[in-house]
Scaffold this motif. Structure first.
Motif, PDB file in Angstrom:
ATOM      1  N   ARG A   1       3.071  -3.977   2.345  1.00 16.84           N
ATOM      2  CA  ARG A   1       2.497  -3.289   1.193  1.00 16.84           C
ATOM      3  C   ARG A   1       0.995  -3.529   1.182  1.00 16.84           C
ATOM      4  NH1 ARG A   1       6.673  -1.152   1.627  1.00 16.84           N
ATOM      5  NH2 ARG A   1       8.399  -1.148   0.197  1.00 16.84           N
ATOM      6  N   GLY A   2       0.285  -2.741   0.405  1.00 19.33           N
ATOM      7  CA  GLY A   2      -1.163  -2.896   0.305  1.00 19.33           C
ATOM      8  C   GLY A   2      -1.571  -3.437  -1.049  1.00 19.33           C
ATOM      9  N   LYS A   3      -2.639  -4.207  -1.057  1.00 12.32           N
ATOM     10  CA  LYS A   3      -3.190  -4.734  -2.307  1.00 12.32           C
ATOM     11  C   LYS A   3      -4.647  -4.277  -2.395  1.00 12.32           C
ATOM     12  CE  LYS A   3      -3.988  -8.941  -4.858  1.00 12.32           C
ATOM     13  NZ  LYS A   3      -3.012  -9.285  -5.848  1.00 12.32           N
ATOM     14  N   PRO A   4      -4.994  -3.513  -3.414  1.00  6.84           N
ATOM     15  CA  PRO A   4      -6.377  -3.041  -3.538  1.00  6.84           C
ATOM     16  C   PRO A   4      -7.344  -4.206  -3.777  1.00  6.84           C
ATOM     17  CG  PRO A   4      -4.923  -1.883  -5.058  1.00  6.84           C
ATOM     18  CD  PRO A   4      -4.139  -2.997  -4.458  1.00  6.84           C
ATOM     19  N   ARG A   5      -8.476  -4.152  -3.090  1.00  6.78           N
ATOM     20  CA  ARG A   5      -9.490  -5.189  -3.227  1.00  6.78           C
ATOM     21  C   ARG A   5     -10.835  -4.546  -3.547  1.00  6.78           C
ATOM     22  NH1 ARG A   5      -7.266 -10.173  -3.654  1.00  6.78           N
ATOM     23  NH2 ARG A   5      -9.360 -10.871  -3.228  1.00  6.78           N
ATOM     24  N   ALA A   6     -11.849  -5.350  -3.609  1.00  9.74           N
ATOM     25  CA  ALA A   6     -13.170  -4.879  -4.010  1.00  9.74           C
ATOM     26  C   ALA A   6     -13.763  -3.913  -2.987  1.00  9.74           C
ATOM     27  CB  ALA A   6     -14.108  -6.067  -4.193  1.00  9.74           C
ATOM     28  N   GLN A   7     -14.610  -3.016  -3.453  1.00  5.03           N
ATOM     29  CA  GLN A   7     -15.378  -2.077  -2.659  1.00  5.03           C
ATOM     30  C   GLN A   7     -14.484  -1.169  -1.811  1.00  5.03           C
ATOM     31  OE1 GLN A   7     -18.354  -4.262  -0.517  1.00  5.03           O
ATOM     32  NE2 GLN A   7     -19.308  -5.038  -2.385  1.00  5.03           N
ATOM     33  N   GLY A   8     -13.337  -0.771  -2.348  1.00  2.00           N
ATOM     34  CA  GLY A   8     -12.476   0.202  -1.701  1.00  2.00           C
ATOM     35  C   GLY A   8     -11.649  -0.329  -0.543  1.00  2.00           C
ATOM     36  N   ARG A   9     -11.642  -1.621  -0.344  1.00  2.00           N
ATOM     37  CA  ARG A   9     -10.850  -2.189   0.749  1.00  2.00           C
ATOM     38  C   ARG A   9      -9.406  -2.380   0.297  1.00  2.00           C
ATOM     39  NH1 ARG A   9     -15.742  -5.302   1.134  1.00  2.00           N
ATOM     40  NH2 ARG A   9     -16.793  -4.845   3.097  1.00  2.00           N
ATOM     41  N   ILE A  10      -8.563  -2.601   1.275  1.00  2.00           N
ATOM     42  CA  ILE A  10      -7.161  -2.886   0.974  1.00  2.00           C
ATOM     43  C   ILE A  10      -6.717  -4.029   1.872  1.00  2.00           C
ATOM     44  CG2 ILE A  10      -6.245  -1.178   2.577  1.00  2.00           C
ATOM     45  CD1 ILE A  10      -4.161  -0.583   0.321  1.00  2.00           C
ATOM     46  N   TYR A  11      -6.018  -4.989   1.304  1.00  2.00           N
ATOM     47  CA  TYR A  11      -5.496  -6.121   2.063  1.00  2.00           C
ATOM     48  C   TYR A  11      -4.003  -5.940   2.261  1.00  2.00           C
ATOM     49  CZ  TYR A  11      -9.749  -8.960   1.650  1.00  2.00           C
ATOM     50  OH  TYR A  11     -11.024  -9.450   1.746  1.00  2.00           O
ATOM     51  N   LYS A  12      -3.512  -6.456   3.398  1.00  2.00           N
ATOM     52  CA  LYS A  12      -2.094  -6.356   3.705  1.00  2.00           C
ATOM     53  C   LYS A  12      -1.329  -7.395   2.895  1.00  2.00           C
ATOM     54  CE  LYS A  12      -1.278  -6.349   8.047  1.00  2.00           C
ATOM     55  NZ  LYS A  12      -0.854  -6.646   9.424  1.00  2.00           N
ATOM     56  N   ARG A  13      -0.203  -6.970   2.314  1.00  2.00           N
ATOM     57  CA  ARG A  13       0.668  -7.861   1.562  1.00  2.00           C
ATOM     58  C   ARG A  13       2.040  -7.798   2.220  1.00  2.00           C
ATOM     59  NH1 ARG A  13       0.895 -10.962  -3.405  1.00  2.00           N
ATOM     60  NH2 ARG A  13       3.060 -10.887  -3.973  1.00  2.00           N
ATOM     61  N   LEU A  14       2.539  -8.945   2.700  1.00  2.00           N
ATOM     62  CA  LEU A  14       3.822  -8.994   3.390  1.00  2.00           C
ATOM     63  C   LEU A  14       4.895  -9.515   2.445  1.00  2.00           C
ATOM     64  CD1 LEU A  14       2.663 -10.550   6.776  1.00  2.00           C
ATOM     65  CD2 LEU A  14       2.987  -8.146   6.228  1.00  2.00           C
ATOM     66  N   LYS A  15       5.913  -8.716   2.219  1.00  2.00           N
ATOM     67  CA  LYS A  15       7.037  -9.134   1.385  1.00  2.00           C
ATOM     68  C   LYS A  15       8.202  -9.437   2.320  1.00  2.00           C
ATOM     69  CE  LYS A  15       5.584  -6.837  -2.723  1.00  2.00           C
ATOM     70  NZ  LYS A  15       6.059  -6.419  -4.025  1.00  2.00           N
ATOM     71  N   ARG A  16       8.450 -10.711   2.520  1.00  2.00           N
ATOM     72  CA  ARG A  16       9.431 -11.144   3.511  1.00  2.00           C
ATOM     73  C   ARG A  16      10.820 -11.269   2.888  1.00  2.00           C
ATOM     74  NH1 ARG A  16       6.404 -12.872   7.944  1.00  2.00           N
ATOM     75  NH2 ARG A  16       4.242 -13.312   7.432  1.00  2.00           N
ATOM     76  N   THR A  17      11.827 -11.025   3.705  1.00  2.00           N
ATOM     77  CA  THR A  17      13.213 -11.189   3.292  1.00  2.00           C
ATOM     78  C   THR A  17      13.931 -12.028   4.333  1.00  2.00           C
ATOM     79  OG1 THR A  17      13.869  -9.138   4.362  1.00  2.00           O
ATOM     80  CG2 THR A  17      13.279  -8.995   2.040  1.00  2.00           C
ATOM     81  N   SER A  18      15.141 -12.479   3.998  1.00  2.89           N
ATOM     82  CA  SER A  18      15.864 -13.362   4.923  1.00  2.89           C
ATOM     83  C   SER A  18      17.368 -13.172   4.784  1.00  2.89           C
ATOM     84  CB  SER A  18      15.480 -14.813   4.677  1.00  2.89           C
ATOM     85  OG  SER A  18      15.692 -15.161   3.340  1.00  2.89           O
TER      86      SER A  18
END
Length: 111
Positions: A84-101
């Motif tokens: 998933r993506g997480k919006p950050r400053a100045q129009g950037r996006i950081y990767k967000r990993l939602k792990r399962t098991s």
């Protein structure tokens, strides 16, 4: 005889599950249930539910009492990771990993 219970796609990392299952590996079922009941982690509730399912399977299939059962094998494997993506400053996006098991638990009598 051996009874098994599996739970797939748990919305929790395998690392958090392993912290709990390493404590109950090789214990008798009644001792493990007592330990899990008083652990402060959410992963303990997941493992406790899976342990109850394995004990119920052993009772239904083989007619064994829970007092004679012991955890012989328990392990957690990684499953799919949702990206998933997480919006950050100045129009950037950081990767967000939602792990399962996946969690697998086997119990057998002490014989």
């Amino acid at each position: 005889m051996e009874a098994k219970a599996k739970q797939t796609d748990i919305k929790m990392t395998a690392r958090k599950l392993r912290r709990v299952i390493n404590e109950v590996r090789g214990k008798k079922v009644l001792d493990a249930q007592d330990m899990l009941r008083f652990m402060p982690y959410f992963a303990a509730r997941v493992v406790e539910k899976n342990l109850k399912a394995a004990v119920a399977n052993a009772q239904e299939q083989y007619g064994v009492s829970p007092e004679s059962l012991k955890i012989t094998e328990i392990f957690a494997d990684e499953s799919q990771t949702l990206r998933r993506g997480k919006p950050r400053a100045q129009g950037r996006i950081y990767k967000r990993l939602k792990r399962t098991s996946h969690l697998t638990l086997k119990v057998s009598d002490n014989k």
